[in-house]
Design a protein around this motif. Structure first.
Motif, PDB file in Angstrom:
ATOM      1  N   ARG A 157      -0.754  -8.352   1.090  1.00  0.00           N
ATOM      2  CA  ARG A 157       0.437  -7.833   1.763  1.00  0.00           C
ATOM      3  C   ARG A 157       0.932  -6.550   1.091  1.00  0.00           C
ATOM      4  O   ARG A 157       1.856  -5.906   1.583  1.00  0.00           O
ATOM      5  CB  ARG A 157       1.533  -8.892   1.731  1.00  0.00           C
ATOM      6  CG  ARG A 157       1.150 -10.181   2.431  1.00  0.00           C
ATOM      7  CD  ARG A 157       1.311 -10.102   3.914  1.00  0.00           C
ATOM      8  NE  ARG A 157       2.719 -10.059   4.282  1.00  0.00           N
ATOM      9  CZ  ARG A 157       3.163  -9.646   5.467  1.00  0.00           C
ATOM     10  NH1 ARG A 157       2.323  -9.205   6.378  1.00  0.00           N
ATOM     11  NH2 ARG A 157       4.455  -9.652   5.728  1.00  0.00           N
ATOM     12  N   THR A 158       0.338  -6.187  -0.004  1.00  0.00           N
ATOM     13  CA  THR A 158       0.662  -4.929  -0.680  1.00  0.00           C
ATOM     14  C   THR A 158      -0.254  -3.839  -0.152  1.00  0.00           C
ATOM     15  O   THR A 158      -1.483  -3.998  -0.179  1.00  0.00           O
ATOM     16  CB  THR A 158       0.479  -5.060  -2.200  1.00  0.00           C
ATOM     17  OG1 THR A 158       1.342  -6.079  -2.695  1.00  0.00           O
ATOM     18  CG2 THR A 158       0.805  -3.744  -2.890  1.00  0.00           C
ATOM     19  N   PRO A 159       0.278  -2.721   0.365  1.00  0.00           N
ATOM     20  CA  PRO A 159      -0.571  -1.666   0.925  1.00  0.00           C
ATOM     21  C   PRO A 159      -1.617  -1.170  -0.073  1.00  0.00           C
ATOM     22  O   PRO A 159      -1.322  -0.989  -1.264  1.00  0.00           O
ATOM     23  CB  PRO A 159       0.426  -0.560   1.280  1.00  0.00           C
ATOM     24  CG  PRO A 159       1.726  -1.270   1.477  1.00  0.00           C
ATOM     25  CD  PRO A 159       1.712  -2.395   0.487  1.00  0.00           C
ATOM     26  N   LEU A 160      -2.826  -0.972   0.430  1.00  0.00           N
ATOM     27  CA  LEU A 160      -3.948  -0.505  -0.384  1.00  0.00           C
ATOM     28  C   LEU A 160      -4.420   0.835   0.155  1.00  0.00           C
ATOM     29  O   LEU A 160      -4.732   0.964   1.345  1.00  0.00           O
ATOM     30  CB  LEU A 160      -5.091  -1.519  -0.335  1.00  0.00           C
ATOM     31  CG  LEU A 160      -6.386  -1.144  -1.060  1.00  0.00           C
ATOM     32  CD1 LEU A 160      -6.161  -1.100  -2.567  1.00  0.00           C
ATOM     33  CD2 LEU A 160      -7.489  -2.143  -0.703  1.00  0.00           C
ATOM     34  N   SER A 161      -4.465   1.846  -0.691  1.00  0.00           N
ATOM     35  CA  SER A 161      -4.880   3.183  -0.279  1.00  0.00           C
ATOM     36  C   SER A 161      -6.368   3.381  -0.534  1.00  0.00           C
ATOM     37  O   SER A 161      -6.889   2.995  -1.585  1.00  0.00           O
ATOM     38  CB  SER A 161      -4.086   4.248  -1.051  1.00  0.00           C
ATOM     39  OG  SER A 161      -4.516   5.550  -0.693  1.00  0.00           O
TER      40      SER A 161
ATOM     41  N   ALA B 268       4.479  11.590   4.343  1.00  0.00           N
ATOM     42  CA  ALA B 268       4.489  10.748   3.146  1.00  0.00           C
ATOM     43  C   ALA B 268       3.425   9.655   3.288  1.00  0.00           C
ATOM     44  O   ALA B 268       3.193   9.140   4.382  1.00  0.00           O
ATOM     45  CB  ALA B 268       5.859  10.108   2.961  1.00  0.00           C
ATOM     46  N   PRO B 269       2.748   9.287   2.207  1.00  0.00           N
ATOM     47  CA  PRO B 269       1.729   8.229   2.273  1.00  0.00           C
ATOM     48  C   PRO B 269       2.357   6.876   2.625  1.00  0.00           C
ATOM     49  O   PRO B 269       3.272   6.418   1.945  1.00  0.00           O
ATOM     50  CB  PRO B 269       1.133   8.205   0.858  1.00  0.00           C
ATOM     51  CG  PRO B 269       1.492   9.520   0.253  1.00  0.00           C
ATOM     52  CD  PRO B 269       2.808   9.900   0.859  1.00  0.00           C
ATOM     53  N   LEU B 270       1.861   6.249   3.673  1.00  0.00           N
ATOM     54  CA  LEU B 270       2.360   4.927   4.033  1.00  0.00           C
ATOM     55  C   LEU B 270       1.998   3.889   2.966  1.00  0.00           C
ATOM     56  O   LEU B 270       2.665   2.859   2.847  1.00  0.00           O
ATOM     57  CB  LEU B 270       1.797   4.500   5.387  1.00  0.00           C
ATOM     58  CG  LEU B 270       2.305   5.291   6.602  1.00  0.00           C
ATOM     59  CD1 LEU B 270       1.609   4.807   7.865  1.00  0.00           C
ATOM     60  CD2 LEU B 270       3.811   5.171   6.740  1.00  0.00           C
ATOM     61  N   SER B 271       0.965   4.161   2.204  1.00  0.00           N
ATOM     62  CA  SER B 271       0.548   3.231   1.154  1.00  0.00           C
ATOM     63  C   SER B 271       1.594   3.106   0.055  1.00  0.00           C
ATOM     64  O   SER B 271       1.545   2.171  -0.753  1.00  0.00           O
ATOM     65  CB  SER B 271      -0.792   3.667   0.552  1.00  0.00           C
ATOM     66  OG  SER B 271      -0.705   4.993   0.047  1.00  0.00           O
ATOM     67  N   MET B 272       2.557   4.028   0.023  1.00  0.00           N
ATOM     68  CA  MET B 272       3.647   3.937  -0.949  1.00  0.00           C
ATOM     69  C   MET B 272       4.814   3.118  -0.405  1.00  0.00           C
ATOM     70  O   MET B 272       5.818   2.919  -1.088  1.00  0.00           O
ATOM     71  CB  MET B 272       4.126   5.336  -1.334  1.00  0.00           C
ATOM     72  CG  MET B 272       3.068   6.178  -2.041  1.00  0.00           C
ATOM     73  SD  MET B 272       3.661   7.832  -2.478  1.00  0.00           S
ATOM     74  CE  MET B 272       4.891   7.422  -3.726  1.00  0.00           C
ATOM     75  N   GLY B 273       4.681   2.647   0.850  1.00  0.00           N
ATOM     76  CA  GLY B 273       5.742   1.878   1.474  1.00  0.00           C
ATOM     77  C   GLY B 273       5.578   0.382   1.270  1.00  0.00           C
ATOM     78  O   GLY B 273       4.900  -0.065   0.349  1.00  0.00           O
ATOM     79  N   ARG B 274       6.197  -0.396   2.177  1.00  0.00           N
ATOM     80  CA  ARG B 274       6.166  -1.845   2.094  1.00  0.00           C
ATOM     81  C   ARG B 274       5.811  -2.449   3.448  1.00  0.00           C
ATOM     82  O   ARG B 274       6.031  -1.825   4.493  1.00  0.00           O
ATOM     83  CB  ARG B 274       7.519  -2.387   1.625  1.00  0.00           C
ATOM     84  CG  ARG B 274       7.912  -1.962   0.216  1.00  0.00           C
ATOM     85  CD  ARG B 274       9.276  -2.518  -0.149  1.00  0.00           C
ATOM     86  NE  ARG B 274       9.293  -3.980  -0.102  1.00  0.00           N
ATOM     87  CZ  ARG B 274      10.388  -4.714  -0.254  1.00  0.00           C
ATOM     88  NH1 ARG B 274      11.571  -4.118  -0.433  1.00  0.00           N
ATOM     89  NH2 ARG B 274      10.333  -6.031  -0.209  1.00  0.00           N
ATOM     90  N   VAL B 275       5.282  -3.663   3.415  1.00  0.00           N
ATOM     91  CA  VAL B 275       4.911  -4.382   4.632  1.00  0.00           C
ATOM     92  C   VAL B 275       6.012  -5.378   4.973  1.00  0.00           C
ATOM     93  O   VAL B 275       6.459  -6.151   4.122  1.00  0.00           O
ATOM     94  CB  VAL B 275       3.564  -5.111   4.458  1.00  0.00           C
ATOM     95  CG1 VAL B 275       3.255  -5.959   5.690  1.00  0.00           C
ATOM     96  CG2 VAL B 275       2.443  -4.098   4.217  1.00  0.00           C
TER      97      VAL B 275
END
Length: 210
Positions: free
Chosen positions: A24-28, A58-65
């Motif tokens: 559930r943690t974004p992976l780049s 902005a990178p979505l991988s720095m966001g939250r799910v």
């Protein structure tokens, strides 16, 4: 000036990650010159989106799910698994162009596969069969090794088998590379290379102790 063709095929399945890496943690991931973010929905389904919010990039991988959606950490834009923007905190109207690219994804035999080309071709193309990865009769080893080099150099190295006996003489220790010709076959733009080594023991790393 004409645009150069990519140095790799896009209309095929590529490995984006190992299944256990996805959560559930974004992976780049940087794949085929494209930045991709991967995550799992509440039901565990794998999702792959363009890793760039269309608002300020902005990178979505720095966001939250949240639920099945990913939220940009910059201004709170939210995107569903199809790449559509579903929520903008500061306004009700959502522009049609406020979306990100979504990639077909398959989870198969402990790997996460991604289709980077024409998505209409993904459904009719089976994922490669690597059933030995989940076969208890096989022993598999996984891991990663960060390298400060262009990834294409690694691709070239893996495709070049003839350096084994020299560069890896003290590690791989596979004898028998010299003294016999290899079979080279050219079919269209595909080059096939096959070399048979008889009468030589396997290198230690290829076998398990009895």
């Amino acid at each position: 000036m004409s645009k150069l063709s990519p140095n790799y095929p896009k209309n095929c399945w590529w490995v984006a990650a190992r299944a256990h890496e996805l959560s559930r943690t974004p992976l780049s991931r940087w794949l085929l010159e494209e930045s991709v973010v991967l995550y799992r929905t509440e039901g565990g389904r794998a999702v792959a989106l363009e890793d760039r919010c269309p608002h300020r990039w902005a990178p979505l991988s720095m966001g939250r799910v949240f639920g099945d959606e990913i939220r940009c950490q910059y201004h709170g834009f939210r995107f569903d698994p199809s790449g559509a923007c579903t929520h903008i905190p500061t306004q009700q109207a959502i522009p049609k162009k406020a979306c990100v690219k979504s990639y077909p994804v398959r989870e198969h035999q402990s790997l996460i596969w991604i289709w980077m080309g024409d998505p209409t071709l993904a459904e009719q193309t089976p994922v490669p069969d690597l059933s030995f990865l989940v076969d208890p009769a096989w022993h598999t080893v996984g891991g990663s090794m960060p390298m400060n080099a262009n990834y294409m150099l690694l691709q070239e190295n893996v495709l070049d088998l003839t350096h084994f006996a020299f560069l890896h003489a003290d590690t791989l220790d596979q004898k028998g590379w010299e003294g016999s010709d290899a079979d080279v076959e050219l079919v269209g733009r595909t080059v096939g290379y096959r070399k048979r080594i008889d009468g030589q023991p396997l290198a230690p790393f290829l076998g398990l102790p009895l």
